[in-house]
Design a protein around this motif. Structure first.
Motif, PDB file in Angstrom:
ATOM      1  N   GLN A 227       0.823  -1.220   0.000  1.00 54.25           N
ATOM      2  CA  GLN A 227       0.000   0.000   0.000  1.00 54.25           C
ATOM      3  C   GLN A 227       0.856   1.269   0.000  1.00 54.25           C
ATOM      4  N   THR A 228       1.953   1.224  -0.754  1.00 57.53           N
ATOM      5  CA  THR A 228       2.786   2.408  -0.941  1.00 57.53           C
ATOM      6  C   THR A 228       2.666   2.925  -2.379  1.00 57.53           C
ATOM      7  N   LEU A 229       1.657   2.442  -3.097  1.00 56.24           N
ATOM      8  CA  LEU A 229       1.461   2.848  -4.489  1.00 56.24           C
ATOM      9  C   LEU A 229       0.700   4.163  -4.550  1.00 56.24           C
ATOM     10  N   ARG A 230       1.181   5.065  -5.405  1.00 54.29           N
ATOM     11  CA  ARG A 230       0.501   6.348  -5.627  1.00 54.29           C
ATOM     12  C   ARG A 230       0.624   6.702  -7.107  1.00 54.29           C
ATOM     13  N   LEU A 231      -0.499   6.702  -7.800  1.00 54.57           N
ATOM     14  CA  LEU A 231      -0.500   6.966  -9.234  1.00 54.57           C
ATOM     15  C   LEU A 231      -1.366   8.171  -9.615  1.00 54.57           C
ATOM     16  N   ASN A 232      -2.148   8.690  -8.678  1.00 53.85           N
ATOM     17  CA  ASN A 232      -3.182   9.672  -9.005  1.00 53.85           C
ATOM     18  C   ASN A 232      -2.693  11.118  -8.932  1.00 53.85           C
ATOM     19  N   VAL A 233      -1.483  11.361  -9.442  1.00 51.10           N
ATOM     20  CA  VAL A 233      -0.935  12.723  -9.490  1.00 51.10           C
ATOM     21  C   VAL A 233      -0.633  13.061 -10.947  1.00 51.10           C
ATOM     22  N   PRO A 234      -1.294  14.051 -11.521  1.00 43.69           N
ATOM     23  CA  PRO A 234      -1.014  14.431 -12.919  1.00 43.69           C
ATOM     24  C   PRO A 234       0.430  14.900 -13.079  1.00 43.69           C
ATOM     25  N   GLN A 235       1.053  14.518 -14.169  1.00 40.95           N
ATOM     26  CA  GLN A 235       2.467  14.837 -14.371  1.00 40.95           C
ATOM     27  C   GLN A 235       2.737  16.337 -14.459  1.00 40.95           C
ATOM     28  N   ASP A 236       1.792  17.100 -15.006  1.00 40.12           N
ATOM     29  CA  ASP A 236       2.041  18.536 -15.143  1.00 40.12           C
ATOM     30  C   ASP A 236       1.907  19.282 -13.815  1.00 40.12           C
ATOM     31  N   GLU A 237       1.520  18.583 -12.738  1.00 38.86           N
ATOM     32  CA  GLU A 237       1.447  19.197 -11.414  1.00 38.86           C
ATOM     33  C   GLU A 237       2.652  18.843 -10.548  1.00 38.86           C
ATOM     34  N   ILE A 238       3.538  18.003 -11.065  1.00 33.80           N
ATOM     35  CA  ILE A 238       4.681  17.540 -10.279  1.00 33.80           C
ATOM     36  C   ILE A 238       5.852  18.501 -10.417  1.00 33.80           C
ATOM     37  N   THR A 239       6.433  18.868  -9.291  1.00 31.55           N
ATOM     38  CA  THR A 239       7.712  19.567  -9.268  1.00 31.55           C
ATOM     39  C   THR A 239       8.753  18.561  -8.813  1.00 31.55           C
ATOM     40  N   ILE A 240       9.752  18.335  -9.646  1.00 28.83           N
ATOM     41  CA  ILE A 240      10.770  17.331  -9.375  1.00 28.83           C
ATOM     42  C   ILE A 240      11.824  17.885  -8.420  1.00 28.83           C
ATOM     43  N   GLY A 241      12.253  17.054  -7.473  1.00 28.38           N
ATOM     44  CA  GLY A 241      13.372  17.438  -6.620  1.00 28.38           C
ATOM     45  C   GLY A 241      13.085  17.302  -5.145  1.00 28.38           C
ATOM     46  N   VAL A 242      13.910  17.969  -4.350  1.00 27.24           N
ATOM     47  CA  VAL A 242      13.780  18.022  -2.892  1.00 27.24           C
ATOM     48  C   VAL A 242      13.609  19.492  -2.531  1.00 27.24           C
ATOM     49  N   PRO A 243      12.582  19.846  -1.735  1.00 24.92           N
ATOM     50  CA  PRO A 243      12.231  21.268  -1.552  1.00 24.92           C
ATOM     51  C   PRO A 243      13.356  22.154  -1.026  1.00 24.92           C
ATOM     52  N   ALA A 244      14.200  21.644  -0.136  1.00 22.93           N
ATOM     53  CA  ALA A 244      15.238  22.483   0.458  1.00 22.93           C
ATOM     54  C   ALA A 244      16.462  22.651  -0.445  1.00 22.93           C
ATOM     55  N   TYR A 245      16.470  21.960  -1.589  1.00 26.16           N
ATOM     56  CA  TYR A 245      17.621  22.007  -2.492  1.00 26.16           C
ATOM     57  C   TYR A 245      17.166  22.492  -3.865  1.00 26.16           C
ATOM     58  N   ARG A 246      16.769  23.766  -3.922  1.00 24.81           N
ATOM     59  CA  ARG A 246      16.229  24.338  -5.150  1.00 24.81           C
ATOM     60  C   ARG A 246      17.184  25.330  -5.807  1.00 24.81           C
ATOM     61  N   ASN A 247      18.372  25.477  -5.259  1.00 24.92           N
ATOM     62  CA  ASN A 247      19.333  26.442  -5.789  1.00 24.92           C
ATOM     63  C   ASN A 247      20.169  25.762  -6.882  1.00 24.92           C
ATOM     64  N   PRO A 248      20.060  26.215  -8.128  1.00 21.81           N
ATOM     65  CA  PRO A 248      20.819  25.571  -9.217  1.00 21.81           C
ATOM     66  C   PRO A 248      22.323  25.548  -8.979  1.00 21.81           C
ATOM     67  N   SER A 249      22.846  26.526  -8.233  1.00 24.53           N
ATOM     68  CA  SER A 249      24.291  26.549  -7.993  1.00 24.53           C
ATOM     69  C   SER A 249      24.737  25.376  -7.128  1.00 24.53           C
ATOM     70  N   GLU A 250      23.811  24.765  -6.392  1.00 23.43           N
ATOM     71  CA  GLU A 250      24.145  23.623  -5.555  1.00 23.43           C
ATOM     72  C   GLU A 250      24.116  22.307  -6.324  1.00 23.43           C
ATOM     73  N   GLN A 251      23.841  22.393  -7.613  1.00 25.41           N
ATOM     74  CA  GLN A 251      23.851  21.197  -8.449  1.00 25.41           C
ATOM     75  C   GLN A 251      25.244  20.904  -9.004  1.00 25.41           C
ATOM     76  N   LYS A 252      26.220  21.703  -8.614  1.00 28.03           N
ATOM     77  CA  LYS A 252      27.583  21.450  -9.076  1.00 28.03           C
ATOM     78  C   LYS A 252      28.116  20.172  -8.439  1.00 28.03           C
ATOM     79  N   PRO A 253      28.894  19.384  -9.180  1.00 28.19           N
ATOM     80  CA  PRO A 253      29.373  18.096  -8.665  1.00 28.19           C
ATOM     81  C   PRO A 253      30.076  18.190  -7.314  1.00 28.19           C
ATOM     82  N   ALA A 254      30.878  19.245  -7.106  1.00 29.68           N
ATOM     83  CA  ALA A 254      31.609  19.360  -5.837  1.00 29.68           C
ATOM     84  C   ALA A 254      30.647  19.401  -4.659  1.00 29.68           C
ATOM     85  N   HIS A 255      29.539  20.131  -4.815  1.00 28.82           N
ATOM     86  CA  HIS A 255      28.566  20.192  -3.724  1.00 28.82           C
ATOM     87  C   HIS A 255      27.815  18.875  -3.580  1.00 28.82           C
ATOM     88  N   LEU A 256      27.501  18.229  -4.681  1.00 23.38           N
ATOM     89  CA  LEU A 256      26.780  16.955  -4.616  1.00 23.38           C
ATOM     90  C   LEU A 256      27.609  15.884  -3.902  1.00 23.38           C
TER      91      LEU A 256
END
Length: 288
Positions: A227-256
């Motif tokens: 019972q961990t299945l969840r399918l009822n979310v429209p794709q155009d309503e999804i924001t991908i990622g983790v909320p506290a990590y929204r700064n593009p500058s933190e996507q640099k490999p050194a920070h990752l």
């Protein structure tokens, strides 16, 4: 410990390469979710993370899992030898149980604070596509060796099956991370059996209860069972990622690479709000 597997390297890996190439072209032509970041920059960043993770996968994880299976086979240890099943049944059941074990490993990475530090590198990607399938911190691959090797030993599955399963595992991981828009009617039926791009896209949502769902890797049955299945979310309503990590500058490999060793952040957006979504009925019915 054996590290050379001719069939795996000469047949399995080239097949995975072909599959990845096809998915790379198809997801560009049939895009499921709109991109939020420049494609080329993301590809370089994700490849920079994968360049350490993939060698660890091939030179440590795969040999470690194979060694665990060989040890169990030699000593007639584990569930499969105890059941004394016919060969075909042993391989079929073993394949299913390997996948079931990986469902629990994925769930554990989300529920263990320590393991999440490493898995967060994968989830903090702000788009989801084929390149995300290899964006894993090398530490996560190291951590998976004792778990996956232990499961294999306890099951006592045939050693050749471990290599075959790993090829299918990697192929399905590439498939469901891809940004490929399948015909909705096809995917609605397909996700009753296996994990699909729409299904896994929900797992990468910034809404916490959506991230903590859809843990399956190959077969979607395990999420249905627990019972961990969840399918009822429209794709155009999804924001991908983790909320506290929204700064593009933190996507640099050194920070990752540093991220698992930094203080974890609360599950909130930079403005302090918690991403939420009103619960819809029928969570097991896929929405477009």
């Amino acid at each position: 410990m054996k590290i050379l597997f001719p069939k795996f390297d000469k047949i399995g890996m080239p097949l995975l390469g072909v599959a990845a190439s096809v998915l790379f072209v198809l997801e560009a032509k049939r895009q499921l979710r709109r991109r939020t970041r420049p494609k080329t920059k993301r590809l370089i960043q994700n490849a920079s993370v994968a360049v350490t993770a993939l060698p660890a996968l091939r030179l440590l994880l795969v040999p470690g899992m194979y060694a665990a299976a060989r040890w169990a086979n030699r000593h007639q240890f584990g569930l499969m030898p105890w059941l004394k099943l016919p060969t075909a049944v042993r391989y079929g059941l073993g394949f299913l149980l390997l996948d079931y074990g990986n469902y629990f490993w994925h769930m554990l990475m989300h529920r263990s604070g320590l393991l999440w530090r490493f898995h967060n590198v994968h989830h903090s990607d702000m788009d989801l596509d084929l390149s995300s399938a290899w964006r894993f911190h090398v530490g996560e691959n190291f951590a998976s060796v004792p778990y996956r090797g232990g499961v294999i030993a306890l099951l006592g599955v045939p050693a050749p099956l471990v290599l075959f399963y790993e090829v299918i595992f990697e192929g399905c991981t590439a498939f469901h991370h891809s940004n490929l828009r399948l015909p909705y009617a096809v995917e609605k039926q397909l996700c009753k059996v296996m994990v699909t791009p729409r299904m896994h896209g929900i797992h990468h949502s910034i809404v916490r209860q959506e991230t903590n769902s859809n843990y399956s890797v190959i077969f979607s049955w395990w999420d249905r069972l627990h019972q961990t299945l969840r399918l009822n979310v429209p794709q155009d309503e999804i924001t991908i990622g983790v909320p506290a990590y929204r700064n593009p500058s933190e996507q640099k490999p050194a920070h990752l690479f540093r991220m698992p060793f930094e203080k974890p952040r609360a599950w909130v957006l930079p403005d302090g709000t918690v991403p939420e979504r009103e619960e819809r009925p029928s969570p097991t019915i896929l929405l477009p």
